[in-house]
Design an enzyme around this catalytic site. Structure first.
Site, PDB file in Angstrom:
ATOM      1  N   LYS A   1      26.361   2.667  12.543  1.00 47.16           N
ATOM      2  CA  LYS A   1      27.509   1.753  12.601  1.00 47.16           C
ATOM      3  C   LYS A   1      28.456   1.980  11.429  1.00 47.16           C
ATOM      4  CE  LYS A   1      25.432  -1.897  15.336  1.00 47.16           C
ATOM      5  NZ  LYS A   1      24.862  -3.237  15.376  1.00 47.16           N
TER       6      LYS A   1
ATOM      7  N   LYS B   1      22.111   5.219  24.871  1.00 48.51           N
ATOM      8  CA  LYS B   1      21.680   3.899  25.340  1.00 48.51           C
ATOM      9  C   LYS B   1      22.869   3.064  25.814  1.00 48.51           C
ATOM     10  CE  LYS B   1      21.947   1.126  21.176  1.00 48.51           C
ATOM     11  NZ  LYS B   1      21.444   0.141  20.278  1.00 48.51           N
TER      12      LYS B   1
ATOM     13  N   LYS C   1      26.827  -2.516  24.020  1.00 49.00           N
ATOM     14  CA  LYS C   1      28.106  -3.241  24.101  1.00 49.00           C
ATOM     15  C   LYS C   1      29.163  -2.594  23.224  1.00 49.00           C
ATOM     16  CE  LYS C   1      25.647  -6.274  21.136  1.00 49.00           C
ATOM     17  NZ  LYS C   1      24.534  -7.139  21.371  1.00 49.00           N
TER      18      LYS C   1
HETATM   19  P1  TYM Z   1      20.983  -7.004  20.169  1.00 48.16           P
HETATM   20  O1  TYM Z   1      21.678  -8.319  20.283  1.00 48.16           O
HETATM   21  O2  TYM Z   1      21.800  -5.787  19.905  1.00 48.16           O
HETATM   22  O3  TYM Z   1      20.167  -6.718  21.478  1.00 48.16           O
HETATM   23  C1  TYM Z   1      19.286  -7.670  22.027  1.00 48.16           C
HETATM   24  C2  TYM Z   1      18.066  -6.980  22.586  1.00 48.16           C
HETATM   25  O4  TYM Z   1      18.427  -6.052  23.610  1.00 48.16           O
HETATM   26  C3  TYM Z   1      17.756  -4.813  23.364  1.00 48.16           C
HETATM   27  N1  TYM Z   1      18.592  -3.716  23.887  1.00 48.16           N
HETATM   28  C4  TYM Z   1      18.153  -2.760  24.728  1.00 48.16           C
HETATM   29  N2  TYM Z   1      16.961  -2.535  25.297  1.00 48.16           N
HETATM   30  C5  TYM Z   1      16.850  -1.473  26.131  1.00 48.16           C
HETATM   31  N3  TYM Z   1      17.896  -0.644  26.429  1.00 48.16           N
HETATM   32  C6  TYM Z   1      19.116  -0.835  25.875  1.00 48.16           C
HETATM   33  N4  TYM Z   1      20.116  -0.041  26.179  1.00 48.16           N
HETATM   34  C7  TYM Z   1      19.290  -1.936  24.979  1.00 48.16           C
HETATM   35  N5  TYM Z   1      20.333  -2.409  24.271  1.00 48.16           N
HETATM   36  C8  TYM Z   1      19.902  -3.503  23.608  1.00 48.16           C
HETATM   37  C9  TYM Z   1      17.608  -4.743  21.850  1.00 48.16           C
HETATM   38  O5  TYM Z   1      16.584  -3.863  21.488  1.00 48.16           O
HETATM   39  C10 TYM Z   1      17.300  -6.181  21.515  1.00 48.16           C
HETATM   40  O6  TYM Z   1      15.925  -6.453  21.645  1.00 48.16           O
HETATM   41  N6  TYM Z   1      18.965  -6.913  15.640  1.00 48.16           N
HETATM   42  C11 TYM Z   1      18.819  -7.497  16.955  1.00 48.16           C
HETATM   43  C12 TYM Z   1      18.932  -9.009  16.982  1.00 48.16           C
HETATM   44  C13 TYM Z   1      17.959  -9.746  16.119  1.00 48.16           C
HETATM   45  C14 TYM Z   1      16.562  -9.844  16.311  1.00 48.16           C
HETATM   46  C15 TYM Z   1      16.081 -10.723  15.289  1.00 48.16           C
HETATM   47  C16 TYM Z   1      15.676  -9.301  17.238  1.00 48.16           C
HETATM   48  C17 TYM Z   1      18.264 -10.504  15.013  1.00 48.16           C
HETATM   49  N7  TYM Z   1      17.136 -11.086  14.535  1.00 48.16           N
HETATM   50  C18 TYM Z   1      14.736 -11.035  15.182  1.00 48.16           C
HETATM   51  C19 TYM Z   1      14.321  -9.615  17.116  1.00 48.16           C
HETATM   52  C20 TYM Z   1      13.860 -10.481  16.115  1.00 48.16           C
HETATM   53  C21 TYM Z   1      19.936  -6.941  17.808  1.00 48.16           C
HETATM   54  O7  TYM Z   1      20.919  -6.476  17.332  1.00 48.16           O
HETATM   55  O8  TYM Z   1      19.783  -7.127  19.120  1.00 48.16           O
END
Ligand code: TYM
Length: 333
Positions: free
Chosen positions: A112, A195, A198
């Site tokens: 990023k 992947k 968004k």
């Molecule tokens: P975020 O909001 O980007 O994404 C949410 C969840 O979706 C999963 N994900 C995917 N899984 C499979 N294929 C894809 N193309 C794909 N894109 C997104 C992500 O792996 C995620 O599980 N850092 C985290 C948010 C967070 C979090 C936490 C997660 C903050 N605190 C504590 C777990 C525990 C994030 O950016 O997710």
């Protein structure tokens, strides 16, 4: 009962198929036999500059979608991260434990920050995984259901937990990533080697689950496919078809082998039509339920406030224990 915690960012108008299959679908399953805590991580979303009214709206849309997708507030604790100052408080403690080099090695930060350039990269993006570690450790979570892209952040959480425990005495449960092999990485329909995300440059390969049926049908029908015409799973040589097989199978419950048999001798066109049918039938009721929930904002806020209260009971106990272990003088309550 084992505890789970996970979070999702409210950085888009809708979750996409990767969010659902990689993470939220597992959240729904795990709430049945786990003490489950799920949060909309609005503080993490501040790393991306967003218009305030839009952030507020997206946070509520995220919560409504989670319920519409199957989270049951009577079975799990659903809350908004910023409602609990404990997340920031433990975050600071962990920042004092994490190494600069360790944080610099996080690939999401590297990607990023490279994309936006050093001058436009905020410090919050650098400390982001440490706040995530705090989210997890505050709840003493055993399991963290996420997609493959979050594995490194969970590893960091484990390292920080182990470091704290060995320096200051057993305080934290060391969590494990709960990653479903079959749906750990859903790929972009236009670039099936990347992947679904968004933050993709183009939205043409991203299936937003709240989008209208015709938009998603069009995106699926124009998905990039591979040379040849056999519908077979082969990630290396046929990443496009393999991705569509994964999506169909995860939503329909039909195994990939059965799908290969069903579409033997038929072309990619027929198969894409079937994927479009499965996706649109699955998410049409979710879209409707989300709209219903958003129509009664007071009821939605009540669910979230109840969730915050339940979350606070656990989070504040962990924070007290952490501060005591560190030797911080307790305040009068
Ligand atoms: P975020 O909001 O980007 O994404 C949410 C969840 O979706 C999963 N994900 C995917 N899984 C499979 N294929 C894809 N193309 C794909 N894109 C997104 C992500 O792996 C995620 O599980 N850092 C985290 C948010 C967070 C979090 C936490 C997660 C903050 N605190 C504590 C777990 C525990 C994030 O950016 O997710």
């Amino acid at each position: 009962m084992k505890r789970v915690l996970s979070g999702i960012q409210p950085t888009a108008d809708s979750f996409h198929l990767g969010n659902y299959l990689g993470a939220v679908k597992q959240w729904v399953d795990l709430q049945k036999d786990h003490d489950a805590f799920y949060c909309v991580v609005d503080l993490h979303a501040l790393t991306v500059e967003t218009e305030p009214a839009l952030l507020r709206r997206r946070t509520l849309v995220a919560a409504a979608q989670l319920i519409a997708l199957g989270l049951d507030p009577s079975k799990c604790t659903l809350f908004i991260q910023s409602h609990l100052s404990e997340h920031n408080q433990l975050g600071w403690v962990l920042e004092c434990l994490a190494g600069f080099g360790e944080a610099s090695r996080m690939t999401q930060f590297k990607d990023k920050s490279q994309k936006s350039g050093a001058d436009r990269t905020v410090v919050g993006l650098f400390t982001y995984p440490i706040l995530q570690a705090a989210d997890i450790m505050l709840y003493q979570a055993h399991r963290v259901p996420v997609g493959e892209d979050q594995r490194q952040h969970i590893e960091l959480t484990r390292d920080l937990g182990q470091r704290f425990n060995s320096r200051y005495g057993e305080t934290f449960v060391i969590p494990e990533a709960h990653i479903m092999k079959s749906a750990a990485k859903i790929n972009d329909l236009q670039d099936p080697t990347a992947k679904m995300s968004k933050s993709s440059a183009s939205n043409a390969g991203v299936i937003d689950i709240l989008d209208a049926t015709d938009i998603n049908v069009k995106k699926i029908k124009s998905a990039v496919t591979d040379a040849g015409k056999e519908v077979v799973f082969d990630e290396k040589n046929k990443p496009g078809i393999s991705n569509l097989l994964t999506i169909h199978s995860a939503l329909s419950g039909i195994s990939i082998t059965e799908l290969e048999n069903e579409f033997a001798g038929k072309g990619y066109g027929d198969f894409k039509g079937a994927v479009a049918d499965v996706v649109t039938a699955y998410f049409a009721p979710v879209r409707e339920k989300t709209q219903q929930l958003l129509a009664d904002e007071a009821a939605l806020l009540k669910i979230l406030n109840d969730g915050s209260q339940k979350a606070r009971a656990v989070a504040s106990a962990t924070l007290d224990k952490t501060y005591a272990a560190l030797g911080l003088v307790p305040r009068n309550k």
